[in-house]
Design an enzyme around this catalytic site. Structure first.
Site, PDB file in Angstrom:
ATOM      1  N   HIS A 188      14.226  30.667  25.132  1.00  0.00           N
ATOM      2  CA  HIS A 188      13.224  31.530  24.679  1.00  0.00           C
ATOM      3  C   HIS A 188      11.860  30.967  24.067  1.00  0.00           C
ATOM      4  O   HIS A 188      10.842  31.446  24.675  1.00  0.00           O
ATOM      5  CB  HIS A 188      13.971  32.448  23.595  1.00  0.00           C
ATOM      6  CG  HIS A 188      15.029  33.931  23.859  1.00  0.00           C
ATOM      7  ND1 HIS A 188      16.388  32.673  22.881  1.00  0.00           N
ATOM      8  CD2 HIS A 188      15.075  34.519  24.490  1.00  0.00           C
ATOM      9  CE1 HIS A 188      16.832  33.683  23.179  1.00  0.00           C
ATOM     10  NE2 HIS A 188      16.636  34.724  24.423  1.00  0.00           N
ATOM     11  N   GLN A 221      16.036  41.850  36.149  1.00  0.00           N
ATOM     12  CA  GLN A 221      15.495  42.532  35.384  1.00  0.00           C
ATOM     13  C   GLN A 221      13.998  42.071  35.632  1.00  0.00           C
ATOM     14  O   GLN A 221      12.839  43.160  35.318  1.00  0.00           O
ATOM     15  CB  GLN A 221      15.145  41.790  33.817  1.00  0.00           C
ATOM     16  CG  GLN A 221      15.108  42.923  32.744  1.00  0.00           C
ATOM     17  CD  GLN A 221      15.227  41.610  31.601  1.00  0.00           C
ATOM     18  OE1 GLN A 221      16.327  42.062  30.723  1.00  0.00           O
ATOM     19  NE2 GLN A 221      14.898  40.351  30.748  1.00  0.00           N
TER      20      GLN A 221
HETATM   21  P1  AMP Z   1      17.666  38.020  25.642  1.00  0.00           P
HETATM   22  O1  AMP Z   1      16.863  38.118  24.440  1.00  0.00           O
HETATM   23  O2  AMP Z   1      18.719  37.834  26.572  1.00  0.00           O
HETATM   24  O3  AMP Z   1      17.288  39.547  25.744  1.00  0.00           O
HETATM   25  O4  AMP Z   1      16.166  36.909  26.126  1.00  0.00           O
HETATM   26  C1  AMP Z   1      15.118  37.251  26.259  1.00  0.00           C
HETATM   27  C2  AMP Z   1      14.081  36.777  27.656  1.00  0.00           C
HETATM   28  O5  AMP Z   1      14.169  35.460  27.391  1.00  0.00           O
HETATM   29  C3  AMP Z   1      13.700  36.867  29.196  1.00  0.00           C
HETATM   30  O6  AMP Z   1      12.963  37.570  29.467  1.00  0.00           O
HETATM   31  C4  AMP Z   1      15.127  36.739  29.570  1.00  0.00           C
HETATM   32  O7  AMP Z   1      15.406  35.920  31.160  1.00  0.00           O
HETATM   33  C5  AMP Z   1      14.751  35.488  29.230  1.00  0.00           C
HETATM   34  N1  AMP Z   1      16.164  34.207  28.528  1.00  0.00           N
HETATM   35  C6  AMP Z   1      17.331  34.242  28.837  1.00  0.00           C
HETATM   36  N2  AMP Z   1      17.505  32.788  28.838  1.00  0.00           N
HETATM   37  C7  AMP Z   1      17.233  31.894  29.252  1.00  0.00           C
HETATM   38  C8  AMP Z   1      16.565  30.362  29.660  1.00  0.00           C
HETATM   39  N3  AMP Z   1      18.502  29.950  29.738  1.00  0.00           N
HETATM   40  N4  AMP Z   1      15.731  30.095  30.593  1.00  0.00           N
HETATM   41  C9  AMP Z   1      14.266  31.218  30.693  1.00  0.00           C
HETATM   42  N5  AMP Z   1      14.306  32.251  30.255  1.00  0.00           N
HETATM   43  C10 AMP Z   1      15.529  33.163  29.711  1.00  0.00           C
END
Ligand code: AMP
Length: 279
Positions: A37, A153
């Site tokens: 994040h 997504q």
């Molecule tokens: P989430 O909180 O899991 O809904 O993720 C929020 C955002 O962070 C989304 O755009 C995810 O694709 C991105 N995200 C989650 N994990 C990672 C990661 N390991 N590397 C890069 N972006 C991530």
């Protein structure tokens, strides 16, 4: 950092930024923030004057109530991390502020939501596109950052933005991994020690497929088998391993540079997804 709790506050704040000539980048999340994040936040700061991060565990996108109930909440930790990374505004509404009484609108992106995560998690993408449309409609950001980790997504949101003529630039940020290669995820903390150890097989499989691709192998089935056999040596249940076109998400029998291997498994009752763009 200012914390905003209602769509009205978000909308007014974004208006003030625009009047001041400041561009706005939005980074939507569900909290329990990690370096994946914060890498999105750091990228957002390079693309706009003001960064608005959002934290909202969106009930609409959970087709599994256990997953929703177990979703980690770490607001104090998250606020500290966002401040450290220079975020000016956090939008963190509660469910009532996000979905008022009699809420009855759903944004449905057709086609590409029927496959992969969409077929395993009915309703998931309608929940995602509805909440992201609401965030975009309140803040009207110039830029929004999403992670490659959730490849489908990104494709769905890109489709929605294009179809609904939303003047927002979407940027895909690379997946951030643990030192052993496991893609960072808020769900990883739910893995037992053994499962956490086994989970690395996903990335090992993807890397091996890349090695084969680099060596000239183009047969998708062969690349898929490589990933599957690596994961089959663990206790994970494979949901899918596919080679897909990055835009249509259609399966490809012949892999070409730029196509994506996507993986979903269930390990220790935790759903893990990952992907790799073949180069
Ligand atoms: P989430 O909180 O899991 O809904 O993720 C929020 C955002 O962070 C989304 O755009 C995810 O694709 C991105 N995200 C989650 N994990 C990672 C990661 N390991 N590397 C890069 N972006 C991530």
């Amino acid at each position: 950092m200012h914390i905003l709790r209602t769509p009205q506050e978000l909308s007014q704040t974004a208006d003030v930024c625009r009047v001041n000539g400041q561009s706005v980048a939005m980074v939507p999340t569900m909290g329990a923030l990690h370096q994946g994040h914060t890498s999105l936040i750091d990228l957002a700061r390079q693309h706009a004057d003001i960064v608005v991060a959002t934290i909202f565990v969106n009930p609409l996108q959970f087709n599994n109530s256990v997953d929703f109930d177990k979703y980690p909440l770490q607001m104090d930790h998250d606020v500290q991390l966002l401040e450290q990374h220079g975020v000016q505004f956090l939008y963190a509404p509660n469910v009532d502020a996000m979905y008022g009484a009699n809420f009855s609108t759903s944004v449905h992106v057709g086609g590409i939501t029927d496959v992969l995560e969409g077929s395993s998690r009915p309703g998931h993408f309608a929940g995602v596109s509805t909440v992201v449309a609401k965030l975009f409609s309140a803040a009207r950001p110039d830029v929004a950052i999403f992670g490659q980790k959730d490849f489908q997504q990104f494709a769905v949101i890109q489709r929605m933005v294009s179809d609904l003529d939303m003047p927002i630039q979407l940027i895909m940020a690379p997946t951030i991994r643990e030192p052993d290669g496991l893609a960072m995820s808020s769900r990883n903390i739910r893995l037992s020690d053994l499962a956490r150890h086994e989970a690395v097989a996903i990335w090992q499989g993807l890397r091996k497929a890349q090695e084969q691709f680099s060596a000239g192998i183009r047969d998708s089935d062969q690349l898929i088998k490589t990933v599957e056999s690596m994961i089959e040596s663990t206790s994970a249940d494979i949901d899918y391993v596919k080679v897909i076109d990055p835009v249509t998400l259609n399966g490809l029998s012949i892999a070409t540079p730029g196509c994506v291997i996507v993986v979903a498994v269930v390990l220790d009752e935790v759903r893990l997804i990952d992907n790799h763009v073949l180069v």
